[in-house]
Scaffold this motif. Structure first.
Motif, PDB file in Angstrom:
ATOM      1  N   ASP A 222       1.577 -38.128 -28.593  1.00 36.26           N
ATOM      2  CA  ASP A 222       0.927 -39.361 -29.044  1.00 36.26           C
ATOM      3  C   ASP A 222       1.766 -40.593 -28.710  1.00 36.26           C
ATOM      4  OD1 ASP A 222      -0.817 -41.089 -30.512  1.00 36.26           O
ATOM      5  OD2 ASP A 222       0.606 -41.012 -32.174  1.00 36.26           O
ATOM      6  N   PHE A 223       1.087 -41.625 -28.208  1.00 31.86           N
ATOM      7  CA  PHE A 223       1.724 -42.911 -27.926  1.00 31.86           C
ATOM      8  C   PHE A 223       1.137 -44.022 -28.803  1.00 31.86           C
ATOM      9  CE2 PHE A 223       1.204 -40.279 -24.185  1.00 31.86           C
ATOM     10  CZ  PHE A 223       2.459 -40.224 -23.626  1.00 31.86           C
ATOM     11  N   VAL A 224       0.173 -43.686 -29.643  1.00 29.97           N
ATOM     12  CA  VAL A 224      -0.635 -44.697 -30.326  1.00 29.97           C
ATOM     13  C   VAL A 224      -0.112 -45.015 -31.716  1.00 29.97           C
ATOM     14  CG1 VAL A 224      -2.963 -45.313 -31.071  1.00 29.97           C
ATOM     15  CG2 VAL A 224      -2.636 -43.988 -28.964  1.00 29.97           C
ATOM     16  N   GLY A 225       0.337 -43.998 -32.455  1.00 27.15           N
ATOM     17  CA  GLY A 225       0.917 -44.257 -33.749  1.00 27.15           C
ATOM     18  C   GLY A 225      -0.089 -44.367 -34.867  1.00 27.15           C
ATOM     19  N   ALA A 226      -0.058 -45.476 -35.606  1.00 28.47           N
ATOM     20  CA  ALA A 226      -0.813 -45.627 -36.854  1.00 28.47           C
ATOM     21  C   ALA A 226      -2.308 -45.385 -36.689  1.00 28.47           C
ATOM     22  CB  ALA A 226      -0.567 -47.011 -37.447  1.00 28.47           C
ATOM     23  N   ASP A 227      -2.916 -45.938 -35.641  1.00 27.70           N
ATOM     24  CA  ASP A 227      -4.366 -45.830 -35.469  1.00 27.70           C
ATOM     25  C   ASP A 227      -4.833 -44.381 -35.332  1.00 27.70           C
ATOM     26  OD1 ASP A 227      -4.630 -48.536 -35.656  1.00 27.70           O
ATOM     27  OD2 ASP A 227      -5.129 -48.894 -33.547  1.00 27.70           O
ATOM     28  N   TYR A 228      -3.977 -43.499 -34.793  1.00 31.95           N
ATOM     29  CA  TYR A 228      -4.358 -42.104 -34.577  1.00 31.95           C
ATOM     30  C   TYR A 228      -3.686 -41.158 -35.564  1.00 31.95           C
ATOM     31  CZ  TYR A 228      -6.499 -43.220 -30.006  1.00 31.95           C
ATOM     32  OH  TYR A 228      -7.281 -43.711 -28.999  1.00 31.95           O
ATOM     33  N   PHE A 229      -2.920 -41.681 -36.504  1.00 30.94           N
ATOM     34  CA  PHE A 229      -2.107 -40.824 -37.371  1.00 30.94           C
ATOM     35  C   PHE A 229      -2.960 -39.820 -38.139  1.00 30.94           C
ATOM     36  CE2 PHE A 229       0.289 -39.715 -41.167  1.00 30.94           C
ATOM     37  CZ  PHE A 229       1.547 -39.466 -40.652  1.00 30.94           C
ATOM     38  N   GLN A 230      -3.998 -40.311 -38.839  1.00 29.90           N
ATOM     39  CA  GLN A 230      -4.838 -39.417 -39.628  1.00 29.90           C
ATOM     40  C   GLN A 230      -5.601 -38.441 -38.738  1.00 29.90           C
ATOM     41  OE1 GLN A 230      -5.417 -39.388 -43.393  1.00 29.90           O
ATOM     42  NE2 GLN A 230      -5.731 -37.395 -42.428  1.00 29.90           N
ATOM     43  N   ALA A 231      -6.152 -38.941 -37.639  1.00 25.87           N
ATOM     44  CA  ALA A 231      -6.904 -38.074 -36.733  1.00 25.87           C
ATOM     45  C   ALA A 231      -6.007 -37.008 -36.111  1.00 25.87           C
ATOM     46  CB  ALA A 231      -7.585 -38.903 -35.648  1.00 25.87           C
ATOM     47  N   ASN A 232      -4.749 -37.355 -35.839  1.00 25.62           N
ATOM     48  CA  ASN A 232      -3.808 -36.354 -35.331  1.00 25.62           C
ATOM     49  C   ASN A 232      -3.608 -35.227 -36.347  1.00 25.62           C
ATOM     50  OD1 ASN A 232      -3.217 -37.467 -32.803  1.00 25.62           O
ATOM     51  ND2 ASN A 232      -1.555 -38.721 -33.607  1.00 25.62           N
ATOM     52  N   LEU A 233      -3.470 -35.589 -37.618  1.00 21.47           N
ATOM     53  CA  LEU A 233      -3.311 -34.567 -38.659  1.00 21.47           C
ATOM     54  C   LEU A 233      -4.561 -33.698 -38.767  1.00 21.47           C
ATOM     55  CD1 LEU A 233      -1.573 -36.519 -41.590  1.00 21.47           C
ATOM     56  CD2 LEU A 233      -0.528 -35.311 -39.666  1.00 21.47           C
ATOM     57  N   ASP A 234      -5.725 -34.295 -38.525  1.00 23.03           N
ATOM     58  CA  ASP A 234      -6.969 -33.528 -38.582  1.00 23.03           C
ATOM     59  C   ASP A 234      -7.127 -32.602 -37.382  1.00 23.03           C
ATOM     60  OD1 ASP A 234      -7.545 -34.944 -40.894  1.00 23.03           O
ATOM     61  OD2 ASP A 234      -8.846 -36.406 -39.891  1.00 23.03           O
ATOM     62  N   ALA A 235      -6.622 -33.036 -36.222  1.00 24.37           N
ATOM     63  CA  ALA A 235      -6.853 -32.292 -34.977  1.00 24.37           C
ATOM     64  C   ALA A 235      -5.785 -31.249 -34.679  1.00 24.37           C
ATOM     65  CB  ALA A 235      -6.945 -33.266 -33.797  1.00 24.37           C
ATOM     66  N   ILE A 236      -4.635 -31.329 -35.341  1.00 25.80           N
ATOM     67  CA  ILE A 236      -3.554 -30.400 -35.033  1.00 25.80           C
ATOM     68  C   ILE A 236      -3.836 -29.032 -35.677  1.00 25.80           C
ATOM     69  CG2 ILE A 236      -2.106 -30.925 -37.043  1.00 25.80           C
ATOM     70  CD1 ILE A 236      -0.822 -30.506 -33.437  1.00 25.80           C
ATOM     71  N   ALA A 237      -3.371 -27.992 -35.036  1.00 26.05           N
ATOM     72  CA  ALA A 237      -3.535 -26.630 -35.555  1.00 26.05           C
ATOM     73  C   ALA A 237      -2.458 -26.307 -36.586  1.00 26.05           C
ATOM     74  CB  ALA A 237      -3.468 -25.625 -34.409  1.00 26.05           C
ATOM     75  N   ARG A 238      -2.634 -25.232 -37.289  1.00 22.41           N
ATOM     76  CA  ARG A 238      -1.613 -24.754 -38.221  1.00 22.41           C
ATOM     77  C   ARG A 238      -0.328 -24.460 -37.440  1.00 22.41           C
ATOM     78  NH1 ARG A 238      -3.198 -20.449 -42.704  1.00 22.41           N
ATOM     79  NH2 ARG A 238      -4.193 -22.356 -43.448  1.00 22.41           N
ATOM     80  N   ASP A 239       0.794 -24.845 -38.023  1.00 27.94           N
ATOM     81  CA  ASP A 239       2.112 -24.719 -37.388  1.00 27.94           C
ATOM     82  C   ASP A 239       2.223 -25.541 -36.105  1.00 27.94           C
ATOM     83  OD1 ASP A 239       3.257 -22.919 -39.294  1.00 27.94           O
ATOM     84  OD2 ASP A 239       2.044 -21.318 -38.411  1.00 27.94           O
ATOM     85  N   GLY A 240       1.382 -26.563 -36.002  1.00 27.01           N
ATOM     86  CA  GLY A 240       1.396 -27.405 -34.812  1.00 27.01           C
ATOM     87  C   GLY A 240       2.498 -28.453 -34.839  1.00 27.01           C
ATOM     88  N   ILE A 241       2.747 -29.043 -33.668  1.00 27.58           N
ATOM     89  CA  ILE A 241       3.777 -30.073 -33.503  1.00 27.58           C
ATOM     90  C   ILE A 241       3.135 -31.330 -32.936  1.00 27.58           C
ATOM     91  CG2 ILE A 241       5.907 -30.721 -32.306  1.00 27.58           C
ATOM     92  CD1 ILE A 241       6.625 -27.750 -32.208  1.00 27.58           C
ATOM     93  N   ILE A 242       3.362 -32.446 -33.598  1.00 27.99           N
ATOM     94  CA  ILE A 242       2.916 -33.755 -33.105  1.00 27.99           C
ATOM     95  C   ILE A 242       4.150 -34.516 -32.641  1.00 27.99           C
ATOM     96  CG2 ILE A 242       1.760 -35.922 -33.662  1.00 27.99           C
ATOM     97  CD1 ILE A 242       0.324 -34.407 -35.944  1.00 27.99           C
ATOM     98  N   VAL A 243       4.164 -34.927 -31.379  1.00 26.02           N
ATOM     99  CA  VAL A 243       5.287 -35.663 -30.803  1.00 26.02           C
ATOM    100  C   VAL A 243       4.862 -37.120 -30.647  1.00 26.02           C
ATOM    101  CG1 VAL A 243       6.915 -35.846 -28.893  1.00 26.02           C
ATOM    102  CG2 VAL A 243       5.983 -33.600 -29.530  1.00 26.02           C
ATOM    103  N   ASN A 244       5.539 -38.018 -31.340  1.00 25.06           N
ATOM    104  CA  ASN A 244       5.197 -39.440 -31.243  1.00 25.06           C
ATOM    105  C   ASN A 244       6.191 -40.166 -30.343  1.00 25.06           C
ATOM    106  OD1 ASN A 244       5.748 -42.407 -32.688  1.00 25.06           O
ATOM    107  ND2 ASN A 244       3.618 -41.896 -32.297  1.00 25.06           N
TER     108      ASN A 244
END
Length: 336
Positions: A222-244
């Protein structure tokens, strides 16, 4: 040998596009492990816009001149260069700054021999974007074959690199987002992404869930930050990794963000940067670039996507094009 050189400077130290101009500044002298490189071409990056405006934390060891990636010819060395390089070698590399200029003094640990199969312009568009993608994908994202991944800003240079590596290294699915249909088509048809979602017209998090049978994706870059924060949490899988890697959509979260997914899904969220890293850290990433990606550039498997090549005399136009957010791939300037 002249003691000065031409370089792009910012009138007043920071300012609008119109503040960019070419002027004479002292020519750098290589020290220790550094080489002096006569620059043929340099690549533009979004950090350059922030630095021009005075909003980027420039590392203490960086010169005030912008630019972190370049290609050119070695003209001299400091007292302790890395073995394997000599005067006259054609190279490309990554620097802490100073690439918007005729010459740069840069550590030999961050140089790569230029393959004859690639142009000066192509090589100038590799170091920052591909090393950033390698760092995000492997070191932070812990990618392995069989993992699924989503790259935001799919037509940006870092994601163009990351999508190609994800596909080549056996991702189970590679997704991307962009704000234009044309960019979505580009990442699917030209780069091999499984599916791309237009964030201007689609609820991309919902579409990701549909595409993955409600499992989500294993890794999100992710390069977007705040605007995508909630959607990233919704779209990530269990035990997933979000790299900002950035906050183009802001750094302050809106009210109502639900962080419960961190616990329910056991999510790991990690921020990272490249320019602030040590020379040893960057040097290890250079080695990974040489071992992992360079052979695929040479045989044509990996593409260096260039939107436009301009003369460095048109640096204002280059910055203007980048600010418009309509490009696919790199903007490159050549030094006349």
């Amino acid at each position: 040998m002249p003691e000065t050189m031409r370089a792009v400077e910012i009138e007043g130290g920071a300012g609008p596009i119109e503040a960019l101009h070419i002027t004479e500044i002292p020519k750098p002298v290589p020290k220790d492990s550094q080489a002096l490189v006569k620059i043929k071409a340099f690549g533009l990056n979004r950090m350059d816009l922030l630095q021009r405006e005075g909003h980027y934390p420039v590392p203490s060891q960086a010169p005030k001149t912008m630019g972190v990636e370049f290609s050119g010819v070695i003209e001299a060395f400091g007292c302790a260069p890395e073995r394997g390089f000599k005067v006259g070698d054609e190279v490309f590399g990554l620097a802490y700054g100073g690439a918007y200029a005729e010459y740069i003094a840069v550590s030999t640990h961050m140089l790569v021999h230029k393959p004859k199969e690639l142009s000066w312009e192509q090589c100038a568009g590799i170091p920052e974007t591909w090393i950033t993608a390698i760092q995000a994908l492997y070191l932070v994202g812990l990618f392995k074959p069989g993992k699924s991944i989503l790259w935001h800003a799919g037509a940006s240079s870092v994601s163009i690199a990351g999508i190609q590596m994800s596909v080549a290294d056996g991702a189970s699915a590679v997704y991307a987002t962009a704000r234009q249909d044309a960019k979505c088509e580009f990442v699917m048809k030209e780069l091999g992404a499984t599916k791309a979602f237009n964030t201007s017209t689609q609820d991309w998090a919902t579409e990701v869930q549909k595409a993955t049978d409600n499992k989500g994706v294993d890794i999100i870059i992710d390069f977007v930050g705040a605007d995508y924060f909630q959607a990233n949490l919704d779209a990530i899988a269990r035990d997933g990794i979000i790299v900002n890697l950035g906050w183009l959509g802001g750094s302050k979260l809106p009210a109502g963000v639900d962080i419960g997914g961190f616990v329910r899904k056991r999510i790991r969220y990690e921020g990272s940067s490249l320019r602030s890293r040590s020379e040893d850290y960057q040097g290890n990433l250079r080695n990974q670039l040489v071992e992992h990606a360079l052979p695929k550039f040479i045989d044509g498997s990996f593409k260096v996507v260039i939107e436009k090549v301009l003369s460095w005399k048109d640096i204002q136009e280059a910055h203007r094009l980048m600010e418009q957010n309509k490009t696919k791939g790199k903007l490159i300037c050549t030094i006349d």
